[in-house]
Design a protein around this motif. Structure first.
Motif, PDB file in Angstrom:
ATOM      1  N   ASN A   1      -2.790  -1.197 -16.571  1.00 51.26           N
ATOM      2  CA  ASN A   1      -3.645  -1.722 -15.508  1.00 51.26           C
ATOM      3  C   ASN A   1      -4.836  -2.465 -16.111  1.00 51.26           C
ATOM      4  OD1 ASN A   1      -2.019  -0.455 -13.595  1.00 51.26           O
ATOM      5  ND2 ASN A   1      -3.343   1.330 -13.405  1.00 51.26           N
TER       6      ASN A   1
ATOM      7  N   TYR B   1       9.220  -2.307  -6.384  1.00 50.90           N
ATOM      8  CA  TYR B   1       8.451  -1.061  -6.426  1.00 50.90           C
ATOM      9  C   TYR B   1       9.248  -0.011  -7.191  1.00 50.90           C
ATOM     10  CZ  TYR B   1       5.502  -3.273  -2.956  1.00 50.90           C
ATOM     11  OH  TYR B   1       4.662  -4.145  -2.314  1.00 50.90           O
TER      12      TYR B   1
ATOM     13  N   LYS C   1       5.670  -4.990  -8.647  1.00 50.65           N
ATOM     14  CA  LYS C   1       4.419  -5.063  -7.887  1.00 50.65           C
ATOM     15  C   LYS C   1       3.600  -3.783  -7.992  1.00 50.65           C
ATOM     16  CE  LYS C   1       6.213  -8.273  -4.379  1.00 50.65           C
ATOM     17  NZ  LYS C   1       6.549  -8.431  -2.929  1.00 50.65           N
ATOM     18  N   LYS C   2       4.294  -2.648  -7.996  1.00 53.12           N
ATOM     19  CA  LYS C   2       3.580  -1.376  -8.026  1.00 53.12           C
ATOM     20  C   LYS C   2       4.511  -0.291  -8.539  1.00 53.12           C
ATOM     21  CE  LYS C   2       0.487   1.345  -5.055  1.00 53.12           C
ATOM     22  NZ  LYS C   2      -0.093   1.446  -3.703  1.00 53.12           N
TER      23      LYS C   2
ATOM     24  N   ASN D   1      -0.563  -2.702 -11.211  1.00 55.40           N
ATOM     25  CA  ASN D   1      -0.916  -1.753 -10.165  1.00 55.40           C
ATOM     26  C   ASN D   1      -0.027  -0.517 -10.334  1.00 55.40           C
ATOM     27  OD1 ASN D   1      -1.927  -0.516  -7.901  1.00 55.40           O
ATOM     28  ND2 ASN D   1      -1.049  -1.943  -6.432  1.00 55.40           N
TER      29      ASN D   1
ATOM     30  N   TYR E   1      -2.716   3.023  -1.083  1.00 55.29           N
ATOM     31  CA  TYR E   1      -3.754   2.963  -2.102  1.00 55.29           C
ATOM     32  C   TYR E   1      -3.271   2.295  -3.378  1.00 55.29           C
ATOM     33  CZ  TYR E   1      -6.491   5.798   0.975  1.00 55.29           C
ATOM     34  OH  TYR E   1      -7.192   6.221   2.068  1.00 55.29           O
ATOM     35  N   ASP E   2      -4.174   1.544  -4.003  1.00 54.93           N
ATOM     36  CA  ASP E   2      -3.876   0.835  -5.243  1.00 54.93           C
ATOM     37  C   ASP E   2      -4.622   1.477  -6.403  1.00 54.93           C
ATOM     38  OD1 ASP E   2      -2.245  -1.037  -3.936  1.00 54.93           O
ATOM     39  OD2 ASP E   2      -3.998  -2.202  -3.334  1.00 54.93           O
TER      40      ASP E   2
END
Length: 313
Positions: free
Chosen positions: A152, A59, A101-102, A158, A229-230
């Motif tokens: 994205n 992250y 991942k994000k 993400n 939230y994504d």
């Protein structure tokens, strides 16, 4: 995110990044990857790629940026657009190529047109001319938003973007040549008080309206969004603010009262005001389940106490 996930905070020593780290720690996160500028130059593409390949963060909070107020933005526009675009491009692309991942990207409310309707809705992006005094910084931040959107779209990443309003709090920049208005006024009023100065000079007419968010509230909103939230759920980006503003004159009087300054406040109308009003519409954030908690007076009192403790005066 799980409490043991590997988290990289770009800009962890700055006001926003350090607040995000404090918030994460308070929630039990502990597996941080951090580098200061001397260890990792985020404008260096190869260095950033090497770092991501070696550390493999899961992250990313992208809070690193070259920031400043009207004077700094007007004096160094080339540096503001170059350094910020390089940081964003390098970190966002490396996050993609190394399977992050994000990612959360911190933009700025200056991305909106200078004369946009108030309050500023996320839909107003690129619907008019930017405020000339911070155009370079705004263009760079818009590029970061659109990078996240298109990565994205094309790669299925993400990556989410947030647009904080004017921030203040611990670890702000109090250099009068490069600081934002809140930090500059806190320093000016404190120094005027301890030096028994008969008057203090404030830039502009005092008429522009601004919204201010304590950096700890900003950090809490960022962590909340990362946890809950994504990208498809949040929209292209989301404003982070309190939904209330005040004039610079009212702000100066409030800080003067908190600092205990008894002298005269003089407004230098030869200096620029900047955007007439900058108030964020935070209805999207409220619908997502988050609201600011720290009142402006409480936040300024805490910040003033922090500044006094660090200034040794």
């Amino acid at each position: 995110m799980n409490r043991s996930d590997k988290i990289y905070i770009a800009g962890h020593r700055g006001m926003a990044g350090s607040a995000i780290k404090r918030n994460l720690e308070s929630k039990g996160y502990h597996n941080f990857i951090i580098r200061n500028h001397s260890e990792l130059d985020l404008t260096n593409q190869q260095a950033v790629n090497n770092f991501f390949e070696a550390e493999r963060p899961e992250y990313v909070f992208l809070a690193a940026a070259k920031v400043g107020g009207i004077l700094a933005n007007s004096t160094y526009p080339a540096e503001f657009i170059y350094e910020n675009i390089m940081i964003e491009a390098n970190v966002i692309h490396a996050a993609y190529t190394n399977g992050v991942k994000k990612l959360l990207f911190l933009g700025s409310s200056c991305i909106y047109p200078g004369l946009a309707p108030q309050p500023l809705k996320e839909d107003y992006l690129l619907k008019g001319e930017l405020e000339v005094t911070n155009e370079a910084y705004a263009v760079a931040k818009i590029a970061g938003i659109r990078m996240c959107k298109h990565y994205n779209q094309q790669y299925g990443m993400n990556f989410i973007s947030v647009m904080p309003t004017n921030l203040y709090g611990p670890n702000d920049n109090y250099d009068l040549t490069t600081s934002h208005v809140m930090a500059a006024l806190i320093r000016k009023f404190h120094e005027a008080k301890i030096n028994s100065a008969p008057r203090i000079i404030v830039w502009g007419t005092g008429a522009p309206r601004r919204e201010f968010l304590h950096v700890d509230d900003m950090a809490d909103a960022c962590v909340y969004l990362m946890e809950n939230y994504d990208a498809p759920d949040i929209g292209e980006f989301v404003n982070i603010g309190v939904g209330k503003d005040l004039t610079i004159r009212e702000l100066a009087e409030l800080i003067g009262d908190i600092a205990g300054y008894k002298g005269e406040i003089v407004y230098d109308i030869t200096k620029p005001d900047g955007t007439p009003q900058k108030l964020l519409d935070v209805s999207r954030l409220c619908r997502l389940g988050w609201k600011a908690r720290i009142s402006l007076r409480d936040g300024i009192e805490q910040t003033y106490e922090w500044y006094v403790s660090k200034s040794n005066r």
